[in-house]
Enzyme design. Structure first.
Site, PDB file in Angstrom:
ATOM      1  N   THR A  16       0.816  -1.220   0.000  1.00 33.88           N
ATOM      2  CA  THR A  16       0.000   0.000   0.000  1.00 33.88           C
ATOM      3  C   THR A  16       0.850   1.272   0.000  1.00 33.88           C
ATOM      4  O   THR A  16       0.311   2.372  -0.051  1.00 33.88           O
ATOM      5  CB  THR A  16      -0.892   0.021   1.266  1.00 33.88           C
ATOM      6  OG1 THR A  16      -0.039  -0.234   2.390  1.00 33.88           O
ATOM      7  CG2 THR A  16      -1.979  -1.029   1.201  1.00 33.88           C
ATOM      8  N   GLY A  17       2.173   1.141   0.059  1.00 32.58           N
ATOM      9  CA  GLY A  17       3.046   2.314   0.120  1.00 32.58           C
ATOM     10  C   GLY A  17       3.393   2.857  -1.253  1.00 32.58           C
ATOM     11  O   GLY A  17       2.974   2.321  -2.288  1.00 32.58           O
ATOM     12  N   SER A  45      -4.153  -1.642   6.948  1.00 36.58           N
ATOM     13  CA  SER A  45      -4.668  -1.832   5.585  1.00 36.58           C
ATOM     14  C   SER A  45      -5.619  -3.021   5.471  1.00 36.58           C
ATOM     15  O   SER A  45      -5.986  -3.411   4.363  1.00 36.58           O
ATOM     16  CB  SER A  45      -3.495  -2.026   4.616  1.00 36.58           C
ATOM     17  OG  SER A  45      -2.697  -0.876   4.623  1.00 36.58           O
ATOM     18  N   ARG A 104      21.702  -4.130   3.074  1.00 32.71           N
ATOM     19  CA  ARG A 104      22.553  -3.729   1.942  1.00 32.71           C
ATOM     20  C   ARG A 104      24.046  -3.950   2.153  1.00 32.71           C
ATOM     21  O   ARG A 104      24.759  -4.323   1.232  1.00 32.71           O
ATOM     22  CB  ARG A 104      22.327  -2.242   1.617  1.00 32.71           C
ATOM     23  CG  ARG A 104      20.976  -1.979   0.989  1.00 32.71           C
ATOM     24  CD  ARG A 104      20.843  -0.512   0.640  1.00 32.71           C
ATOM     25  NE  ARG A 104      19.479  -0.209   0.286  1.00 32.71           N
ATOM     26  CZ  ARG A 104      18.881   0.952   0.514  1.00 32.71           C
ATOM     27  NH1 ARG A 104      19.551   1.944   1.104  1.00 32.71           N
ATOM     28  NH2 ARG A 104      17.642   1.154   0.144  1.00 32.71           N
ATOM     29  N   CYS A 133      17.980   4.708  -3.588  1.00 27.10           N
ATOM     30  CA  CYS A 133      17.545   5.306  -4.863  1.00 27.10           C
ATOM     31  C   CYS A 133      18.609   6.217  -5.478  1.00 27.10           C
ATOM     32  O   CYS A 133      18.837   6.192  -6.698  1.00 27.10           O
ATOM     33  CB  CYS A 133      16.246   6.079  -4.658  1.00 27.10           C
ATOM     34  SG  CYS A 133      16.195   7.046  -3.152  1.00 27.10           S
ATOM     35  N   GLN A 160      16.768  15.577  -4.111  1.00 30.56           N
ATOM     36  CA  GLN A 160      15.886  14.412  -4.003  1.00 30.56           C
ATOM     37  C   GLN A 160      14.440  14.811  -3.691  1.00 30.56           C
ATOM     38  O   GLN A 160      14.190  15.618  -2.788  1.00 30.56           O
ATOM     39  CB  GLN A 160      16.412  13.468  -2.915  1.00 30.56           C
ATOM     40  CG  GLN A 160      17.796  12.939  -3.227  1.00 30.56           C
ATOM     41  CD  GLN A 160      18.377  12.015  -2.161  1.00 30.56           C
ATOM     42  OE1 GLN A 160      19.543  12.121  -1.825  1.00 30.56           O
ATOM     43  NE2 GLN A 160      17.581  11.097  -1.639  1.00 30.56           N
ATOM     44  N   LYS A 217      25.454   6.109   2.903  1.00 32.67           N
ATOM     45  CA  LYS A 217      24.942   5.011   2.064  1.00 32.67           C
ATOM     46  C   LYS A 217      25.496   5.156   0.647  1.00 32.67           C
ATOM     47  O   LYS A 217      25.916   4.172   0.034  1.00 32.67           O
ATOM     48  CB  LYS A 217      23.408   5.065   1.998  1.00 32.67           C
ATOM     49  CG  LYS A 217      22.687   4.543   3.213  1.00 32.67           C
ATOM     50  CD  LYS A 217      21.163   4.698   3.000  1.00 32.67           C
ATOM     51  CE  LYS A 217      20.452   4.915   4.312  1.00 32.67           C
ATOM     52  NZ  LYS A 217      19.085   5.406   4.146  1.00 32.67           N
ATOM     53  N   HIS A 246      14.619  12.181  -8.741  1.00 31.21           N
ATOM     54  CA  HIS A 246      15.802  12.748  -8.080  1.00 31.21           C
ATOM     55  C   HIS A 246      16.774  13.214  -9.164  1.00 31.21           C
ATOM     56  O   HIS A 246      16.953  12.533 -10.182  1.00 31.21           O
ATOM     57  CB  HIS A 246      16.543  11.679  -7.266  1.00 31.21           C
ATOM     58  CG  HIS A 246      15.815  11.166  -6.055  1.00 31.21           C
ATOM     59  ND1 HIS A 246      14.610  11.659  -5.613  1.00 31.21           N
ATOM     60  CD2 HIS A 246      16.175  10.192  -5.182  1.00 31.21           C
ATOM     61  CE1 HIS A 246      14.255  10.997  -4.506  1.00 31.21           C
ATOM     62  NE2 HIS A 246      15.174  10.098  -4.240  1.00 31.21           N
ATOM     63  N   ASN A 319      12.838   8.123  -8.858  1.00 33.07           N
ATOM     64  CA  ASN A 319      13.262   7.384  -7.657  1.00 33.07           C
ATOM     65  C   ASN A 319      12.333   6.228  -7.312  1.00 33.07           C
ATOM     66  O   ASN A 319      12.755   5.237  -6.731  1.00 33.07           O
ATOM     67  CB  ASN A 319      13.360   8.334  -6.458  1.00 33.07           C
ATOM     68  CG  ASN A 319      12.076   9.099  -6.218  1.00 33.07           C
ATOM     69  OD1 ASN A 319      11.656   9.885  -7.065  1.00 33.07           O
ATOM     70  ND2 ASN A 319      11.434   8.874  -5.094  1.00 33.07           N
TER      71      ASN A 319
HETATM   72  N1  LIG Z   1      10.354   6.019  -1.747  1.00 37.61           N
HETATM   73  C1  LIG Z   1      11.498   5.733  -2.348  1.00 37.61           C
HETATM   74  O1  LIG Z   1      11.952   6.406  -3.310  1.00 37.61           O
HETATM   75  C2  LIG Z   1      12.297   4.557  -1.896  1.00 37.61           C
HETATM   76  C3  LIG Z   1      13.391   4.195  -2.668  1.00 37.61           C
HETATM   77  C4  LIG Z   1      14.125   3.086  -2.279  1.00 37.61           C
HETATM   78  C5  LIG Z   1      13.783   2.394  -1.150  1.00 37.61           C
HETATM   79  N2  LIG Z   1      12.714   2.771  -0.405  1.00 37.61           N
HETATM   80  C6  LIG Z   1      12.400   1.968   0.791  1.00 37.61           C
HETATM   81  O2  LIG Z   1      11.162   1.279   0.615  1.00 37.61           O
HETATM   82  C7  LIG Z   1      10.486   1.165   1.855  1.00 37.61           C
HETATM   83  C8  LIG Z   1       9.073   1.737   1.727  1.00 37.61           C
HETATM   84  O3  LIG Z   1       9.130   3.070   1.304  1.00 37.61           O
HETATM   85  P1  LIG Z   1       7.846   3.865   0.806  1.00 37.61           P
HETATM   86  O4  LIG Z   1       8.362   5.141   0.307  1.00 37.61           O
HETATM   87  O5  LIG Z   1       6.981   3.031  -0.076  1.00 37.61           O
HETATM   88  O6  LIG Z   1       7.063   4.099   2.223  1.00 37.61           O
HETATM   89  P2  LIG Z   1       5.498   4.323   2.503  1.00 37.61           P
HETATM   90  O7  LIG Z   1       4.831   4.985   1.380  1.00 37.61           O
HETATM   91  O8  LIG Z   1       5.453   4.953   3.853  1.00 37.61           O
HETATM   92  O9  LIG Z   1       4.902   2.799   2.617  1.00 37.61           O
HETATM   93  C9  LIG Z   1       5.249   1.924   3.682  1.00 37.61           C
HETATM   94  C10 LIG Z   1       4.614   0.551   3.450  1.00 37.61           C
HETATM   95  O10 LIG Z   1       5.063  -0.335   4.501  1.00 37.61           O
HETATM   96  C11 LIG Z   1       3.911  -0.918   5.130  1.00 37.61           C
HETATM   97  N3  LIG Z   1       4.154  -1.164   6.549  1.00 37.61           N
HETATM   98  C12 LIG Z   1       4.516  -0.277   7.490  1.00 37.61           C
HETATM   99  N4  LIG Z   1       4.568  -0.885   8.707  1.00 37.61           N
HETATM  100  C13 LIG Z   1       4.234  -2.186   8.499  1.00 37.61           C
HETATM  101  C14 LIG Z   1       4.093  -3.308   9.354  1.00 37.61           C
HETATM  102  N5  LIG Z   1       4.307  -3.239  10.671  1.00 37.61           N
HETATM  103  N6  LIG Z   1       3.743  -4.487   8.785  1.00 37.61           N
HETATM  104  C15 LIG Z   1       3.503  -4.589   7.470  1.00 37.61           C
HETATM  105  N7  LIG Z   1       3.597  -3.557   6.607  1.00 37.61           N
HETATM  106  C16 LIG Z   1       3.973  -2.359   7.126  1.00 37.61           C
HETATM  107  C17 LIG Z   1       2.825   0.120   4.953  1.00 37.61           C
HETATM  108  O11 LIG Z   1       1.560  -0.485   5.135  1.00 37.61           O
HETATM  109  P3  LIG Z   1       0.296   0.360   5.696  1.00 37.61           P
HETATM  110  O12 LIG Z   1      -0.232   1.138   4.508  1.00 37.61           O
HETATM  111  O13 LIG Z   1      -0.648  -0.714   6.134  1.00 37.61           O
HETATM  112  O14 LIG Z   1       0.778   1.235   6.787  1.00 37.61           O
HETATM  113  C18 LIG Z   1       3.088   0.553   3.505  1.00 37.61           C
HETATM  114  O15 LIG Z   1       2.572  -0.419   2.615  1.00 37.61           O
HETATM  115  C19 LIG Z   1      11.376   1.867   2.885  1.00 37.61           C
HETATM  116  O16 LIG Z   1      12.195   0.883   3.487  1.00 37.61           O
HETATM  117  C20 LIG Z   1      12.195   2.801   2.053  1.00 37.61           C
HETATM  118  O17 LIG Z   1      13.439   3.111   2.646  1.00 37.61           O
HETATM  119  C21 LIG Z   1      11.950   3.846  -0.747  1.00 37.61           C
END
Ligand SMILES: NC(=O)c1ccc[n+]([C@@H]2O[C@H](COP(=O)([O-])OP(=O)(O)OC[C@H]3O[C@@H](n4cnc5c(N)ncnc54)[C@H](OP(=O)(O)O)[C@@H]3O)[C@@H](O)[C@H]2O)c1
Length: 339
Positions: A16-17, A45, A104, A133, A160, A217, A246, A319
């Site tokens: 869902t994120g 969710s 990583r 990213c 970014q 990183k 980015h 990104n």
């Molecule tokens: N955004 C980027 O550009 C990017 C790039 C590379 C890596 N990342 C990495 O990807 C990950 C997610 O990033 P995002 O940007 O997508 O964050 P986000 O939009 O905040 O989404 C977080 C996701 O994790 C789920 N979640 C949180 N707590 C949980 C739990 N206890 N059990 C199961 N699911 C849980 C959330 O579910 P709910 O909706 O139910 O809360 C949601 O689906 C992070 O580790 C981030 O560092 C992000």
């Protein structure tokens, strides 16, 4: 190890994120051989459904018992969930591609960008890490230059977007922009300062030496992916009020001389790079152009005339796609190809 099949049971953890949503779209667009798609998120969710190939898929609550029968799990639910659940998934025979920073730098976990080091997939033990990213888009451009002229040092400054922080940050930029244009007060919650109409030289936590974790990183991940710890990286990472994409300013010092034209030729031949460089026509990489695209855009390529062998350039990439979801799906595709 991934068993060879015509179609795979694929899980998206954190579905869902911001990244999870993009993973589902990427699997669909690239026609990934999905037999069944399983979607996982938190209790928040419960009851939600998301679409895959025009069909609703229920979002399930993540536990360590869910991984039996899943072939590939793309994790993007934050580092704590990756630390807790990825080993259980790997133990159940599932190959995990993890987007968080949790695994990583683990020497037993390959850190892979398929255009750069696909061969590192051959020694995975069930968990494969997707780099940060900002690192991903930089190494896609650095690798061909490193092969051609051996890179000694890179000075990078990033610009970014807020989607790099996730959905809440995108909402905050939208809310602050609207409020400030209407002369209303704002209270920052996701970032320590106002992000609308502002640039914050602060991504992730500060360390004792004054660098942020995001900057460290970029330094450590680059040498691990290139497999060469003689490449020195000095990074400054900046959050800018842009929703998606980015950009990075790169100053690259090489051992051998390489001209700007030679860099354009080398990058034009490289997988995953689009040379977008005609300043006389106002053509150079922009976050608005690369959003929703797969390539890393490279432009403003010019020689640095303050050192003997130096190149300056500006790169942009999406990104959420190349910096996260696309790279993860490409890792899964490459795993299948190498099977
Ligand atoms: N955004 C980027 O550009 C990017 C790039 C590379 C890596 N990342 C990495 O990807 C990950 C997610 O990033 P995002 O940007 O997508 O964050 P986000 O939009 O905040 O989404 C977080 C996701 O994790 C789920 N979640 C949180 N707590 C949980 C739990 N206890 N059990 C199961 N699911 C849980 C959330 O579910 P709910 O909706 O139910 O809360 C949601 O689906 C992070 O580790 C981030 O560092 C992000």
């Amino acid at each position: 190890m991934l068993k060879k099949k015509d179609k795979y049971v694929v899980a998206v953890v954190g579905a869902t994120g911001a990244v999870g949503n993009e993973m589902i779209a990427t699997l669909e667009e690239r026609n990934f051989p999905v037999d069944t798609l399983r979607l996982f998120a938190s209790e928040r969710s419960e009851g939600k459904t998301l679409e895959f190939h025009d069909k609703p898929v229920n979002v399930e609550i993540l536990t360590d018992k869910v991984f039996d029968g899943i072939d590939i799990a793309l994790f993007s639910a934050g580092g704590d969930r990756s630390l807790e659940f990825a080993p259980a998934a790997a133990k159940a025979g599932c190959v995990v591609v993890d987007n968080s920073s949790a695994w990583r730098m683990d020497p037993n976990v390959p850190l892979v960008v398929p255009e750069v080091n696909p061969y590192d997939l051959d020694w995975h033990k069930g968990i494969i890490a997707n780099p940060n990213c900002s690192t991903i888009q930089m190494v896609v451009v650095l690798k061909p230059i490193h092969v051609a002229a051996r890179i000694k040092r890179v000075i990078v400054t990033t610009f970014q977007s807020v989607s790099g922080t996730g959905k809440k940050a995108m909402d905050e930029l939208m809310q602050q922009t609207g409020a400030l244009l209407n002369f209303q007060d704002i209270t920052p919650t996701v970032y320590p300062h106002q992000i609308a109409f502002n640039c914050l030289p602060h991504i992730d936590q500060f360390m004792d030496d004054g660098y942020t974790k995001e900057e460290i990183k970029m330094v450590n991940e680059t040498t691990k992916i290139l497999g060469d710890d003689t490449v020195k990286v000095s990074a400054t990472t900046v959050r800018v009020p842009v929703f998606r994409g980015h950009s990075e300013s790169l100053n690259i010092e090489t051992e051998k001389h390489i001209s700007a034209d030679e860099v354009r030729a080398v990058l034009s031949a490289a997988d995953g790079v689009l040379v977008y460089d005609a300043p006389d026509k106002n053509i150079y990489p922009l976050q608005t152009d690369c959003a929703g695209k797969d390539d890393v855009y490279a432009g403003r390529i010019r020689e640095d005339n303050t050192i003997e062998n130096g190149i300056n350039m500006w790169i942009s990439a999406d990104n959420l796609r190349k910096g996260a979801a696309l790279n993860a799906v490409q890792i899964a595709e490459e795993l299948i190809r190498r099977n």
